[in-house]
Design a protein around this motif. Structure first.
Motif, mmCIF file in Angstrom:
data_model
loop_
_atom_site.group_PDB
_atom_site.id
_atom_site.type_symbol
_atom_site.label_atom_id
_atom_site.label_comp_id
_atom_site.label_asym_id
_atom_site.label_seq_id
_atom_site.Cartn_x
_atom_site.Cartn_y
_atom_site.Cartn_z
ATOM 1 N N TRP A 1 1.066 -0.975 -0.297
ATOM 2 C CA TRP A 1 0.142 0.344 0.009
ATOM 3 C C TRP A 1 0.897 1.037 0.019
ATOM 4 O O TRP A 1 1.661 1.117 1.009
ATOM 5 C CB TRP A 1 -1.263 0.147 1.511
ATOM 6 C CG TRP A 1 -1.791 0.536 1.432
ATOM 7 C CD1 TRP A 1 -3.058 1.163 0.549
ATOM 8 C CD2 TRP A 1 -2.136 2.346 1.421
ATOM 9 N NE1 TRP A 1 -3.806 2.156 0.536
ATOM 10 C CE2 TRP A 1 -2.903 2.936 1.215
ATOM 11 C CE3 TRP A 1 -0.638 3.260 2.775
ATOM 12 C CZ2 TRP A 1 -3.610 4.617 1.864
ATOM 13 C CZ3 TRP A 1 -1.320 4.556 2.771
ATOM 14 C CH2 TRP A 1 -2.615 5.109 2.764
ATOM 15 N N GLY A 2 0.743 2.417 -1.227
ATOM 16 C CA GLY A 2 1.594 3.520 -0.788
ATOM 17 C C GLY A 2 3.188 3.180 -1.623
ATOM 18 O O GLY A 2 3.354 4.743 -2.213
ATOM 19 N N SER B 1 -1.666 2.319 -8.580
ATOM 20 C CA SER B 1 -2.202 2.921 -9.352
ATOM 21 C C SER B 1 -0.497 3.512 -9.186
ATOM 22 O O SER B 1 -0.258 4.150 -10.621
ATOM 23 C CB SER B 1 -2.776 4.458 -8.853
ATOM 24 O OG SER B 1 -2.176 4.369 -7.348
ATOM 25 N N GLY B 2 0.663 2.777 -8.209
ATOM 26 C CA GLY B 2 1.807 2.629 -8.343
ATOM 27 C C GLY B 2 2.276 2.259 -9.409
ATOM 28 O O GLY B 2 3.376 2.526 -9.825
ATOM 29 N N THR C 1 -2.398 8.892 -8.123
ATOM 30 C CA THR C 1 -3.568 7.964 -7.559
ATOM 31 C C THR C 1 -4.443 7.638 -8.883
ATOM 32 O O THR C 1 -4.448 7.860 -9.559
ATOM 33 C CB THR C 1 -4.595 8.565 -6.521
ATOM 34 O OG1 THR C 1 -4.590 9.307 -7.135
ATOM 35 C CG2 THR C 1 -3.550 9.057 -5.282
ATOM 36 N N SER C 2 -5.462 6.131 -8.003
ATOM 37 C CA SER C 2 -6.257 6.171 -9.353
ATOM 38 C C SER C 2 -7.485 6.841 -9.897
ATOM 39 O O SER C 2 -7.665 6.690 -10.662
ATOM 40 C CB SER C 2 -7.456 4.941 -8.531
ATOM 41 O OG SER C 2 -7.381 4.493 -7.803
ATOM 42 N N HIS D 1 -9.214 1.722 -7.396
ATOM 43 C CA HIS D 1 -8.398 0.619 -8.388
ATOM 44 C C HIS D 1 -8.388 0.784 -9.806
ATOM 45 O O HIS D 1 -9.555 1.138 -10.599
ATOM 46 C CB HIS D 1 -8.996 -1.041 -7.384
ATOM 47 C CG HIS D 1 -8.167 -1.841 -8.027
ATOM 48 N ND1 HIS D 1 -6.820 -2.616 -7.362
ATOM 49 C CD2 HIS D 1 -8.606 -2.554 -9.047
ATOM 50 C CE1 HIS D 1 -5.720 -3.440 -7.893
ATOM 51 N NE2 HIS D 1 -6.668 -3.575 -8.880
ATOM 52 N N VAL D 2 -7.043 0.500 -10.087
ATOM 53 C CA VAL D 2 -6.680 0.476 -11.378
ATOM 54 C C VAL D 2 -5.935 -0.398 -11.922
ATOM 55 O O VAL D 2 -5.370 -1.432 -11.185
ATOM 56 C CB VAL D 2 -5.913 2.136 -11.830
ATOM 57 C CG1 VAL D 2 -4.953 2.666 -11.169
ATOM 58 C CG2 VAL D 2 -6.243 2.309 -13.158
#
Length: 360
Positions: A255-256, A267-268, A284-285, A319-320
């Motif tokens: 996460w992050g 997204s990262g 971010t997404s 979410h992406v």
């Protein structure tokens, strides 16, 4: 009278069903002919396809393909990108056609084992280990020679690995004499005028051609664990994006996380992978959603983004993933970085597809 009527009825039925029987026989015969010839209605339809993560392998024998999972497992152990699996399979095909019963050293890797007193007595397991190890070193050499990360969709890079497979001295020579740029002329010059000076004879100057008989760099890559076909068109930046993303397949979700050092969240991973294709996306997404134009699923191409709404308590696009086509996406999620089915997510969350603004 009753008997006469019955006979007439029987004759009438024969005249009614006889033509139908003849038609049925003709149809069955036609179907059999179509089946045997491989033709028929609909067989001429063509679909533009791109295969992901092993490259497109052509004409590999069943004996070679039976080692696919074993070779991939060894590549994973040695951190060799899955996208090169097709090239390694091509080497097995050229060297031994996968005939481990006659040639246990399917890679003919004994010559690559430094400091070991071996001939061709390697077992198949040892051959796969040392064959992958040698190829890993060849990939590192390509980067040193060319100055860029080697790609299985770059024919020049593939051809350099093919020459290095038999002649490691080719690397420093190519960098010094030709600026690291592969060409047939450079290849032939090396085999004719340089390789013999190492006492190795003239070698096989056409080895690179033999590899390309079984591997097509222009058609993309395969995914691990089987073949995923991307149907239809893909964006011009797609190969660069997915080649980078695939490097982290199997890594845990963080996460992050926004880079290979920290790890990735969804997204990262998207931001980092697109950056490698020189495309800048926000972090971010939800921000990435604002940077695209919404399209329908039918309009989506490989390289577009797929978003999911409300996957956590934050709301919005939470979410992406990178759309691969054919109902597949590549993303970072709770169970790691992987290829996943879009349909499985659609059952749980509202789904949206987006095309980067400015992309036609």
């Amino acid at each position: 009278m009753e008997n006469v009527v019955k006979k007439k009825a029987k004759h009438s039925l024969i005249f009614i069903f006889l033509p139908l029987i003849l038609i049925a026989v003709l149809l069955v015969g036609t179907a059999l002919m179509v089946s045997l010839s491989g033709g028929g209605i609909g067989t001429t339809e063509t679909t533009s396809t791109t295969t992901l993560a092993t490259g497109s392998s052509k004409g590999l024998s069943a004996k070679t393909l039976r080692f696919k999972d074993q070779i991939k497992a060894e590549m994973d152990k040695q951190n060799v990108p899955d996208s090169w699996l097709g090239v390694l399979l091509a080497h097995v095909e050229v060297e031994t056609h996968g005939n481990a019963e006659q040639y246990p050293d399917i890679f003919q890797a004994s010559e690559s084992v430094k400091g070991a007193n071996v001939t061709n007595a390697l077992t198949t397991e040892q051959s796969i280990h040392y064959g992958v190890l040698a190829f890993k070193n060849q990939l590192a050499s390509v980067k040193s020679i060319t100055g860029h990360d080697p790609s299985p969709t770059n024919e020049g890079d593939v051809n350099i690995t093919s020459v290095l497979y038999n002649a490691p001295a080719f690397g420093p020579w190519l960098k010094k004499k030709h600026g690291g740029q592969w060409s047939k002329a450079a290849n032939d010059d090396f085999y004719k005028n340089v390789l013999p000076s190492y006492g190795a004879g003239s070698g096989d100057s056409s080895y690179w051609k033999k590899i390309l008989q079984y591997y097509d760099p222009s058609t993309g890559q395969n995914t691990s664990g089987g073949t995923v076909t991307v149907s239809g068109k893909s964006h011009s930046y797609y190969n660069a994006v997915i080649t980078e993303a695939k490097k982290y397949e199997g890594n845990p979700y963080v996460w992050g996380g926004s880079n290979p050092t920290t790890g990735f969240d969804c997204s990262g991973l998207v931001q980092w992978s697109f950056k490698k294709a020189r495309i800048s996306l926000p972090r971010t997404s939800q921000q990435q959603w604002q940077d695209v134009t919404e399209i329908s699923k039918n309009q989506a191409q490989a390289g577009d983004l797929v978003f999911f709404e409300g996957t956590d308590s934050q709301g919005g696009m939470t979410h992406v993933g990178i759309y691969l086509g054919n109902g597949k996406m590549f993303d970072a999620q709770d169970n790691g970085v992987k290829v996943d089915d879009v349909a499985a997510w659609q059952k749980l969350y509202k789904t949206h597809f987006g095309k980067l603004k400015g992309v036609k």
